[in-house]
Design a protein around this motif. Structure first.
Motif: not given
Ligand SMILES: CCCCCCCC/C=C\CCCCCCCC(=O)SCCNC(=O)CCNC(=O)[C@H](O)C(C)(C)COP(=O)(O)OP(=O)(O)OC[C@H]1O[C@@H](n2cnc3c(N)ncnc32)[C@H](O)[C@@H]1OP(=O)(O)O
Length: 307
Positions: A121, A306, A302-303, A278-284, A193
Motif C-alpha cells: 500500500n 481492506l 479501519s484499514g 487519495e485511495d481507500p487507505v487514506s480514507k480510513r 483524516q
C-alpha cells in the motif's frame, strides 16, 4: 650387496626424517580441528546468547508495563467519534492516577503490524519506532484516553539504538518523543483524516542515559489546542520500578517515584496533509472495538477491513 645396504640406509633415513614430519602434520590437523570446534562453539554460544538477549524485547515485561497491559481489559463496544467523551470518563486526573482507569484503548495501526499490507500500500520501508522487527527504539504498546487527551506507551530500546558504550543515542529518545507527539495530536485531530498532521517542534530535555535493552514508559498529554496548534507534554520514565529490562517483582519497587530519563515539550500542527495519496487507505477512520482475541478495547484503523 653394497647397493642393497645403501638402499636400506636411505629407506630408513627417509622413514626417520618423514615420521616426525608426518606426526607434525597430523598434530597440526588435530589441533586445528580441536581449535575450530572449541573456539567456534564458544563464539557461537556467546553470539547466540547475545542475540537471544538483544534481538527481541525480554519476554517478561517490567511490572509497570504488565500493569499498563492488565489495566486495559474491557468488555463494551463503542463507536468512535471525534468529540472528547467517547463514552469514556471525564476524569482529568494526572497521568499516573489515570492509569488505574479502564478507559484506555490500545492504539493499533495496520501498517505497523501487517508488513505485507504495508508493502502493498505504498509504504517504502519500515516505521522508525513501530517496526515489529526493528532493533532501534521500538514502541511495544500505545494506549490512549480521549477524555483526558492522554497517552501512555511501553518502549524497548534495542541494540541499534546504541551510542556511548551500553547506552542509547539521544536521537533514539527524541525519535520516540516525535512519534508520541504526532500520535497524540493525530488521535485528537479535528480533521479525522489519517496521517493528517505533522510534528513541527520536538523540544526534548535528556535527563539520564538510557541503557541498551531497557524497557521504559512514555506518558503524556495534550496541554493546549490553539487553532491548528496542538501542544504536547510527555515524560520518558521507568514507571517507578527497575529500568534495566525488567523491574523487581516486590511491591516496594513499584511505589518508588519514577526515574525520569527525558521530557518533551512538543508542537504538532493539525490537518497538514503530508502525503498526497487519495485511495481507500487514506480514507480510513479510527474504530474502537473489543479485540476478539484478547477481549481488550482497541482503537484501530479501519484499514484492517481492506484487502
Ligand atoms: C484515522 C485512522 C487511520 C490511521 C491513520 C494514521 C494516523 C496517523 C497516526 C499516527 C501517526 C503519527 C506518526 C507520527 C510521526 C511523527 C511525526 C512526524 O514525523 S511528522 C514528520 C516530521 N515533520 C515534518 O516533516 C514537518 C515539516 N514541516 C512542514 O512541512 C511545514 O512546517 C508544515 C507543512 C507543517 C507547515 O504547515 P502549514 O503550512 O499548513 O502551516 P503554517 O501556516 O506554516 O503553520 C501553522 C501554524 O503552526 C506554526 N508553526 C509551524 N511550524 C512551526 C514550528 N516549527 N515551530 C513553531 N510553530 C510553527 C505557524 O506559526 C502557524 O501558527 P499560527 O496559526 O500562525 O499561530
Amino acid at each position: 650387496m653394497t647397493t642393497t645396504s645403501n638402499r636400506n640406509i636411505s629407506t630408513s633415513t627417509v622413514r626417520s626424517s618423514f615420521l616426525p614430519f608426518l606426526a607434525g602434520i597430523a598434530f597440526g590437523i588435530a589441533s586445528s580441528i580441536l581449535y575450530t570446534r572449541v573456539i567456534c562453539s564458544r563464539n557461537q554460544k556467546s553470539s547466540s546468547s547475545s542475540s537471544s538477549l538483544w534481538l527481541q524485547p525480554p519476554s517478561t515485561l517490567p511490572r509497570f508495563a504488565q500493569e499498563i497491559l492488565s489495566n486495559h481489559h474491557h468488555t463494551n463496544t463503542e463507536k468512535i467519534s471525534n468529540d472528547d467523551s467517547n463514552g469514556e470518563s471525564t476524569n482529568a486526573s494526572s497521568p499516573n492516577t489515570a492509569l488505574s482507569s479502564e478507559n484506555w484503548t490500545e492504539v493499533r495501526l495496520r501498517e505497523w503490524e501487517d508488513l505485507n499490507w504495508r508493502d502493498a500500500n505504498g509504504w517504502q520501508g519500515r516505521d522508525l519506532c513501530h517496526n515489529p522487527q526493528g532493533l532501534g527504539v521500538r514502541i511495544l504498546h500505545y494506549y490512549y484516553k480521549a477524555s483526558s487527551k492522554e497517552m501512555v506507551g511501553v518502549v524497548w530500546f534495542g541494540p541499534h539504538a546504541e551510542s556511548h558504550r551500553g547506552l542509547c543515542h539521544g536521537g533514539a529518545m527524541t525519535s520516540l518523543m516525535d512519534d508520541f507527539c504526532g500520535h497524540l495530536a493525530f488521535l485528537h485531530s479535528t480533521s479525522g483524516q489519517p496521517w493528517s498532521g505533522a510534528t513541527v517542534q520536538v523540544n526534548v530535555s535528556l535527563k539520564k542515559p538510557v541503557k541498551v535493552g531497557s524497557i521504559l514508559r512514555i506518558i503524556g498529554r495534550i496541554d493546549k489546542h490553539e487553532g491548528r496548534k496542538i501542544y504536547v507534554h510527555a515524560t520518558l520514565d521507568d514507571g517507578g520500578g527497575d529500568n534495566n529490562g525488567g523491574s523487581s517483582i516486590d511491591g516496594e519497587e513499584q511505589n518508588k517515584d519514577p526515574l525520569v530519563y527525558a521530557t518533551l515539550e512538543g508542537l504538532s500542527i493539525d490537518g497538514v496533509k503530508m502525503s498526497q495519496h487519495e485511495d481507500p487507505v487514506s480514507k480510513r477512520t479510527w474504530e474502537v472495538e473489543v479485540c476478539e482475541h484478547s477481549g481488550r478495547l482497541q482503537r484501530r484503523d479501519s484499514g484492517w477491513k481492506l484487502l
